[in-house]
Scaffold this motif. Structure first.
Motif, PDB file in Angstrom:
ATOM      1  N   ASN A 153      42.744  21.423 -65.286  1.00 57.52           N
ATOM      2  CA  ASN A 153      41.498  21.023 -64.438  1.00 57.52           C
ATOM      3  C   ASN A 153      40.312  21.383 -64.674  1.00 57.52           C
ATOM      4  O   ASN A 153      40.581  21.458 -65.910  1.00 57.52           O
ATOM      5  CB  ASN A 153      42.021  22.230 -62.170  1.00 57.52           C
ATOM      6  N   SER A 154      39.040  21.059 -63.650  1.00 57.65           N
ATOM      7  CA  SER A 154      37.952  21.538 -64.099  1.00 57.65           C
ATOM      8  C   SER A 154      37.677  23.087 -64.782  1.00 57.65           C
ATOM      9  O   SER A 154      36.445  22.961 -65.423  1.00 57.65           O
ATOM     10  CB  SER A 154      36.784  20.955 -63.028  1.00 57.65           C
TER      11      SER A 154
ATOM     12  N   GLU B  16      44.951  27.559 -60.252  1.00 57.96           N
ATOM     13  CA  GLU B  16      44.507  27.040 -59.487  1.00 57.96           C
ATOM     14  C   GLU B  16      45.612  25.294 -59.568  1.00 57.96           C
ATOM     15  O   GLU B  16      46.368  24.434 -58.694  1.00 57.96           O
ATOM     16  CB  GLU B  16      43.485  26.389 -59.679  1.00 57.96           C
ATOM     17  N   ALA B  17      45.916  25.132 -60.695  1.00 60.14           N
ATOM     18  CA  ALA B  17      47.060  23.917 -61.233  1.00 60.14           C
ATOM     19  C   ALA B  17      48.414  24.448 -61.231  1.00 60.14           C
ATOM     20  O   ALA B  17      49.664  23.361 -61.098  1.00 60.14           O
ATOM     21  CB  ALA B  17      46.445  23.946 -62.991  1.00 60.14           C
TER      22      ALA B  17
END
Lengths: 480, 627
Positions: free
Chosen positions: A316-317, A399-400
Motif C-alpha cells: 500500500n502507499s 494496514e494491509a
C-alpha cells in the motif's frame, strides 16, 4: 547516408551526468596533480552540485527520457538519499585513503561511478536501464571491495562478490527476457499493461527478476555473500555499499513491483512477506553471536533489508513511503555505525573485534556515546530515526491486514536488541582486560565531521520525522 | 512577541548545553550564574508574553504556535505546538520567576559541593521540561513534559546518591509516580480512541465525542494528579523526597512540579466538567488530603518534613478548589503557595546550612538572634502559609473555602479545621527553632547568617508572599479577571457571591487562624508541657498521628510485600525455571540453527551458489504455480 539523431533531452539525467563528469575530472586530475587530498574534495563538490541539480529538477515539471529514464519525485528522492550516502562515504574514506592507499583517484572515481549507477537505478523505468544501472553499480563495487590490496580477505571478498554477482545478474537478465517474451514490452508501464496473470513464462520471469533484486539488497537466502564481502572490503566501502546499494536496489525493486506488477499483488505479496520473515529472522539469528563488529553489522544489514521489505510486501502507499523513509533513516544510522568502526579499527587489520570494544566508554566517552546512539537507532529505540522507519513499515503491514507480519517484525526487533545492546554493554559496562593496551584511536577531523553529520541526522530525523515522511509520501505518490 | 514564545523553551536548553559542554572548565560560580541567567531570560520572555496578552482583546488571548510537526501517522497527529494563553503564561511566570530566585539561591547553597555542574544541568533540564509541560498544546507533548519533570525529580532527589536513603527516596518517588503516569497514558489513549483528537482546544471544543466515557477518563487523569501532586493515595513519596538538596525541595517539590496536577485539571477542565461524579471525587480527595496531611504535619520534628506535609496539605486545597469548579481560585492558591512555600523551604535551607545539616527542630531554638534575616523571612512565609489576614495565603485559601461552602458544607468545615491546624503547625515551626532558648549549645554557637546570594532571593520571595494576595482580592480580583477567558465556558460555582456572607466567612476563618496561632504560642512559649499533656489525652489517636496514620506501613503490607513475595516467586521459580528455561531453550535452538547457518556459511562460493539456486528454484516454483 545521413544519420538522424533522435531529439533527446538529457536534462532528466543531469544529476547523474554531473557526477560522471566529476568522476572523469577526478581521473584526469589524478594524473597531473600531486596532492591527492583534493580529489576527495573535488568529488565531494561534485555530489553537492549534483544535489543542487536534483533540487532544481524538483522545482520544475517532471522530465522523462523516452521510456528509459525519468526524473520524477521518486527518482529525485532516491537521488537525494544516494547523494547523501556518497557524500558521507567520501568523508568516511578520506583519511583511510590518504594514509593507506596509493590509488586515491581510482577509488574516488569508482565510488562516483557506483553512485551514478545507484541514481540510475532510481530513475530507470525500463528493465534494460535497470539492468545497465545494476551493472554500473555492481562492477564498481566489485573493484572497490578488493581495494585493500594488502589484505588477502579483501581480494577474496571481491572475487566472491563478483562471481555471485555475475550469477545473479544472469538470473535477472533471463527474467527480463522472459518478461519481454510474455508481454512484448521492456518498459515498466508497458509490461504492467500487457503482462496480466496466467502463463508460466510470465511467472518464471517475475521469479527470476526477483532473484536478481533479492541478491542485490541481500534478502535471504540470496544474502550469503554479504558477511564475507562486508567483512573483507575496506570498511568505508562496506559502509557505502551497505546503504547505497541497498537503497538503489530497493528503489528499482519497489518501482518494478508497484508499476509493472501493480495488478498482481495477490500473487507476489505473500511471497515477499515470506521473504521478509525469512530475511529478518535469518539476519538476526546469525548476528547474535558474531565476534567481528563488521560481520555483525553485515548480518544486521540483512535483517534491516527484511524490515524494509515489509513495506514493499504490504503493497500500500504507506508501505511504499515507509520503505523510502526507512532507506533514508537506515542510511544515516548505518553509515554512522560503520564510521565508528573505521575509527576503532586497528591499522592494517581492517576489522574490529567485539572484545576490543571493552572499556571504550572510559577512554573515548564521546565516541562511545555516539556509537550507542547509532546502536539504539538501529535497534529501533524511540525517538531516533530507526524507530520511525520501523513504525511506518510495520504500520503499513497492519494496514494491509498483515498484522502477523508486523508482529514477526517486532519480535525480530526485540531479538536484534540483544546484539545491538551487546555492543553498548561492552563499551560501557566491561573494562578492558588487564594488561591489554589502550586502543589508540586517532580522531581525524574529517571523519569526526562525517560522524557528527550522521549523528545529527539520526536525531533530527527521529525528532522531526514528518518532514522527511512528507517527502517520501510525495515520492510514493507516483504509484497513484 | 507571541511568535517568539518558543524562546522561553530555548534558553534553559542553551544553559543546559553550555554547562554540559564547558562546565568542567568553568568555576562553580560561573556555572550557577549561567544556569540562573538562562532561567532569567526565560522569565523575561514570560513577562513579554504576559504584557502582549494584556494588550490584546480579552477573547483573543489565546495563541497556538506550531514549532514543528512531530508524529503524523494517519489520524494520529502529535505536534510540537505550544499554547500561549493566560493560564500557561501564569504558570510560565511562576516557574521561571520562582525558578530563577531558587537558581540564584542555589549558587550559595551548593557552594563546595563536588557536583555543582551536574546539579545546575539537572535544574535547567527541569525548568525546560516543566515549561514543556505547561506550554504544550496537546496531551502527547504534555506527557513528554510530565515524564521529563518526573525524571528530573528522580535525578535531583537522589542527587546525593552516596546516601542510600536519598537513592531510596529517588526510587520511591519514581515508582509511585509511575502508577499515576500509567493513568495518564491510559487516559490519553482513551481520549484519542474516542475522539481522534489530542489538542486541548480541539478536545474542549468537541466534548461530545468523549462524553460517554468522561467519568472514566477523568478518574484516570485524577490518578495521574494524585501521583504527581502527592495526593491520597499516592502522596507517600513526597516526604521522602526531602532527601534531595533543599533548593530542589523548594523548586520541584513545593513550588512547581507538584502543582502540575492542579494545572492538569485546570487545563483539561472541559473533560472534568463532563462528569460531576469525577469532580466530586477530585474535591473529596483534595479536602481529605488537606486534612490528613495537616494532622501528619502536626507531629513532625524535622523542619523540612513539616513543610513537606504542609505542601501535600496545601496542594489538597488547590485540588479542592479545582474540584469544586473554582479553577482560577485553585490556580491563584497555586501561585501564592509557590511564593510562600518556596520561601519557607529556602529559609529552612538557610537554617540547615547554618546548622551543618541539622533539621530536628527540638535541637534548635533562639536562632532569631543568630540569623535575623532568615527569621523574618521565615516568619512572613509562615504567616502566609497560616493564612494570617492580609498575607497572600489568606486571600487564596479563603476563596477556595468560600467556593467549597457553595459546593458542600462538610468540605468547607473540614477545610476550616485544616486551616486551624495549619496555623498551629506553621507557627510551631517558627517558634520552636527561632524563639525561646537555644537547646543545643554547640549547634547554636556555630550558627551564622547565610550569604547575600541566599538572603536576597529570600527577601524577594517574601515580598511575593506578603503582597501576592492582593492580586486576588474578593470582588476585585485582577487574577480572576486575567484567567477568565480560559475558563469562560465553566460557570460552576463562580458568581452567585453574596458579598456580606463572604465577608462573614472571611471573619470566621481569620478568627480560626488567630486561634491556631495563639494555641501554638501558648503551647510552645507559655505552657511548654501542654503538648505532652494534650497528646496523652488523645490516647491511641496520638500514636496514629505520630506514625503518620501507618499509611506507609499499610502500603508495605498490602502492596509492597505481596509484590515482593510475588517477585520472590518469580525470582526463585518462574524466572530461573520458566523464563530462563525458555530463553536458554531458545538460545539452544538458536545455537543449533546458528550451527546450521555456520555450516552453510563456509566461505565456499559453491555453497553460496547452491543457496542462491535453492532460493531461485523455490521462487520459480511458487510463481509458476500462482501466476
Amino acid at each position: 547516408m545521413t544519420i538522424t539523431m533522435p531529439s533527446v533531452s538529457l536534462m532528466p539525467y543531469l544529476p547523474e551526468i554531473i557526477l560522471l563528469v566529476t568522476a572523469l575530472l577526478v581521473l584526469l586530475v589524478d594524473t597531473v596533480w600531486g596532492d591527492k587530498r583534493w580529489l576527495v574534495w573535488l568529488a565531494f563538490l561534485g555530489t553537492l552540485v549534483s544535489g543542487v541539480a536534483v533540487w532544481w529538477l524538483a522545482q520544475g515539471p517532471t522530465l522523462q527520457l523516452q521510456d528509459m529514464l525519468t526524473a520524477d519525485a521518486y527518482a529525485l528522492f532516491i537521488d537525494m538519499v544516494v547523494l547523501i550516502v556518497a557524500a558521507i562515504s567520501l568523508l568516511l574514506a578520506y583519511d583511510w585513503l590518504i594514509e593507506h592507499n596509493e590509488q586515491q583517484g581510482e577509488y574516488v572515481a569508482l565510488l562516483l561511478f557506483a553512485t551514478v549507477g545507484m541514481m540510475t537505478m532510481g530513475a530507470a523505468i525500463n528493465v534494460v536501464t535497470i539492468f545497465v544501472a545494476l551493472e554500473i553499480l555492481s562492477l564498481s563495487l566489485y573493484i572497490l571491495t578488493g581495494f585493500a590490496r594488502e589484505r588477502l580477505t579483501s581480494g577474496e571478498a571481491a572475487l566472491k562478490y563478483f562471481l555471485l554477482g555475475a550469477f545473479a545478474s544472469a538470473f535477472f537478465l533471463y527474467g527480463a527476457a522472459l518478461l519481454y517474451g510474455s508481454s512484448g514490452h521492456l518498459d515498466l508501464i508497458g509490461i504492467g499493461q500487457n503482462l496480466g496473470t496466467g502463463g508460466l513464462m510470465a511467472g518464471a520471469g517475475v521469479a527470476l527478476l526477483l532473484v536478481g533484486f533479492s541478491f542485490k539488497v541481500a534478502l535471504a537466502p540470496f544474502h550469503m555473500w554479504t558477511p564475507d564481502v562486508y567483512q573483507g572490503a575496506p570498511t568505508s566501502v562496506s559502509a557505502f555499499m551497505s546503504v547505497g546499494a541497498k537503497a538503489a536496489g530497493f528503489a528499482a525493486f519497489l518501482r518494478f513491483f508497484q508499476v509493472a506488477l501493480a495488478g498482481s499483488y495477490a500473487q507476489w505479496g505473500p511471497a515477499l512477506a515470506a521473504l521478509a520473515v525469512l530475511t529478518m529472522t535469518w539476519g538476526n539469528l546469525a548476528a547474535l553471536r558474531q565476534e567481528s563488529l563488521k560481520r555483525l553489522l553485515a548480518y544486521s544489514s540483512i535483517a534491516h533489508a527484511g524490515y524494509a521489505l515489509v513495506g514493499l510486501a504490504a503493497g500500500n502507499s504507506l508501505g511504499s513511503s515507509g520503505l523510502l523513509f526507512y532507506l533514508l533513516a537506515y542510511a544515516f544510522m548505518n553509515l554512522g555505525a560503520f564510521g565508528v568502526a573505521i575509527m576503532l579499527e586497528k591499522p592494517g587489520s581492517g576489522d574490529v573485534m567485539m572484545s576490543s570494544l571493552r572499556g571504550t566508554s572510559r577512554q573515548h566517552p564521546l565516541l562511545a556515546a555516539t556509537m550507542a546512539v547509532f546502536m539504539f537507532s538501529l535497534a529501533g529505540v524511540p525517538p531516533l530515526a530507526g524507530f520511525f522507519g520501523k513504525l511506518y513499515v510495520f504500520g503499513a503491514a497492519v494496514e494491509a491486514n498483515m498484522a502477523w507480519l508486523a508482529i514477526v517484525g517486532v519480535i525480530n526487533s526485540a531479538l536484534s536488541a540483544y546484539y545491538y545492546l551487546r555492543v553498548t554493554v561492552l563499551m560501557y559496562m566491561r573494562d578492558e582486560e588487564a594488561g591489554e593496551e589502550e586502543v589508540a584511536v586517532s580522531k581525524p577531523p574529517v571523519l569526526v565531521f562525517a560522524l557528527v553529520v550522521a549523528l545529527f541526522f539520526v536525531v533530527i530525523v527521529g525528532l522531526w520525522p514528518s518532514v522527511w515522511m512528507q517527502m517520501a509520501q510525495q515520492a510514493a505518490l507516483i504509484f497513484g | 512577541m507571541l511568535n517568539y514564545a518558543w524562546l522561553i523553551l530555548v534558553f534553559p536548553v542553551l544553559g543546559l548545553l553550555l554547562n554540559l559542554a564547558f562546565g568542567r572548565r568553568l568555576s562553580d560560580r560561573t556555572i550557577g550564574w549561567i544556569a540562573s541567567s538562562a532561567v532569567f531570560l526565560s522569565f523575561l520572555v514570560a513577562v513579554g508574553l504576559f504584557f502582549t496578552l494584556l494588550g490584546m482583546p480579552v477573547e483573543g488571548r489565546q495563541h497556538e504556535l506550531m514549532l514543528w510537526q512531530w508524529i503524523h501517522v494517519d489520524l494520529f497527529r502529535a505536534d510540537v505546538k505550544i499554547l500561549v494563553d493566560p493560564l500557561s503564561v501564569t504558570m510560565g511566570l511562576i516557574v521561571t520567576g520562582v525558578g530563577f530566585l531558587i537558581h540564584v539561591y542555589s549558587i550559595g547553597y551548593m557552594e563546595g559541593d563536588k557536583r555543582v555542574q551536574r546539579f545546575f544541568v539537572f535544574m535547567n533540564f527541569f525548568i525546560f521540561m516543566m515549561l514543556t509541560l505547561v506550554f504544550a498544546n496537546n496531551f502527547v507533548l504534555l506527557y513528554v513534559g510530565w515524564e521529563g519533570v518526573g525524571l528530573s525529580s528522580y535525578l535531583l532527589i537522589g542527587f546525593w546518591f552516596e546516601k542510600p536513603i536519598a537513592a531510596e527516596a529517588g526510587k520511591k518517588a519514581f515508582l509511585v509516580n509511575r502508577v499515576g503516569d500509567f493513568g495518564m497514558a491510559l487516559a490519553i489513549m482513551w481520549i484519542f480512541k474516542l475522539s481522534g483528537r489530542l489538542s486541548f482546544l480541539d478536545i474542549a471544543a468537541n466534548t461530545q465525542a468523549i462524553a460517554p466515557a468522561a467519568t472514566g477518563i477523568a478518574l484516570l487523569l485524577l490518578l495521574a494528579v494524585t501521583g504527581k501532586s502527592a495526593q491520597i493515595p499516592l502522596y507517600i513519596w513526597l516526604p521522602d523526597a526531602m532527601e534531595g538538596p533543599t533548593p530542589v525541595s523548594a523548586l520541584i517539590h513545593a513550588a512547581t512540579m507538584v502543582t502540575a496536577g492542579v494545572y492538569l485539571v485546570a487545563r483539561t477542565f472541559a473533560i472534568f466538567l463532563l462528569s460531576p461524579v469525577a469532580m466530586t471525587w477530585v474535591a473529596t480527595i483534595g479536602v481529605v488530603t488537606a486534612f490528613f496531611a495537616a494532622t501528619m504535619a502536626l507531629a513532625q520534628v524535622d523542619l523540612k518534613r513539616i513543610l513537606a506535609y504542609s505542601t501535600i496539605s496545601q496542594i489538597g486545597y488547590m485540588v479542592l478548589g479545582v474540584g469544586v469548579g473554582a479553577f482560577s481560585a485553585g490556580i491563584f492558591h497555586l501561585m501564592t503557595h509557590a511564593f510562600f512555600k518556596a520561601l519557607l523551604f529556602l529559609a529552612a535551607g538557610s537554617v540547615m546550612h547554618a546548622l551543618h545539616g541539622e533539621l530536628d527542630i527540638r535541637k534548635m531554638g533562639g536562632l532569631r538572634e543568630k540569623m535575623p534575616q532568615t527569621f523574618w523571612t521565615f516568619l512572613i512565609g509562615a504567616a502566609a502559609l497560616a493564612g494570617f489576614p492580609l498575607f497572600s495565603g489568606f486571600f487564596s485559601k479563603d476563596e477556595i473555602l468560600w467556593h467549597a461552602w457553595q459546593h458542600a458544607h462538610w468540605m468547607w468545615a473540614l477545610g476550616l479545621l485544616t486551616a486551624f491546624m495549619t496555623a498551629y503547625y506553621s507557627f510551631r515551626a517558627v517558634i520552636v527553632p527561632f524563639l525561646g532558648k537555644p537547646r543545643d549549645k554547640y549547634l547554636f554557637s556555630h550558627a551564622h547568617e547565610a550569604p547575600p546570594v541566599m538572603t536576597i532571593p529570600l527577601w524577594l520571595l517574601a515580598m511575593g508572599a506578603l503582597l501576592g494576595g492582593f492580586l486576588g482580592l474578593p470582588h476585585a480580583s485582577l487574577f480572576g479577571k486575567w484567567l477568565e477567558p480560559v475558563f469562560a465556558s465553566a460557570h460552576v460555582g463562580e458568581g452567585a457571591a453574596s458579598g456580606n456572607l463572604e465577608l462573614i466567612f472571611m471573619g470566621i476563618s481569620s478568627l480560626v487562624v488567630l486561634a491556631g496561632i495563639g494555641l501554638a504560642y501558648y503551647a510552645y512559649m507559655v505552657d511548654t508541657e501542654f503538648p505532652n499533656r494534650f497528646r496523652k489525652s488523645l490516647g491511641f489517636i496520638d500514636g496514629l498521628v505520630q506514625h503518620k496514620w501507618y499509611v506507609d506501613e499499610l502500603y508495605m503490607a498490602v502492596i509492597v510485600h505481596p509484590l515482593w513475595e510475588l517477585a520472590g516467586w518469580f525470582a526463585k521459580f518462574f524466572d530461573p525455571k520458566v523464563i530462563d528455561g525458555t530463553v536458554n531453550g531458545l538460545a539452544w535452538v538458536t545455537d543449533e540453527v546458528g550451527g546450521g547457518v555456520r555450516k552453510l556459511q563456509t566461505g565456499l562460493v559453491g555453497w553460496y551458489v547452491f543457496s542462491l539456486f535453492v532460493g531461485a528454484v523455490l521462487l520459480l516454483g511458487y510463481f509458476m504455480l500462482v501466476w
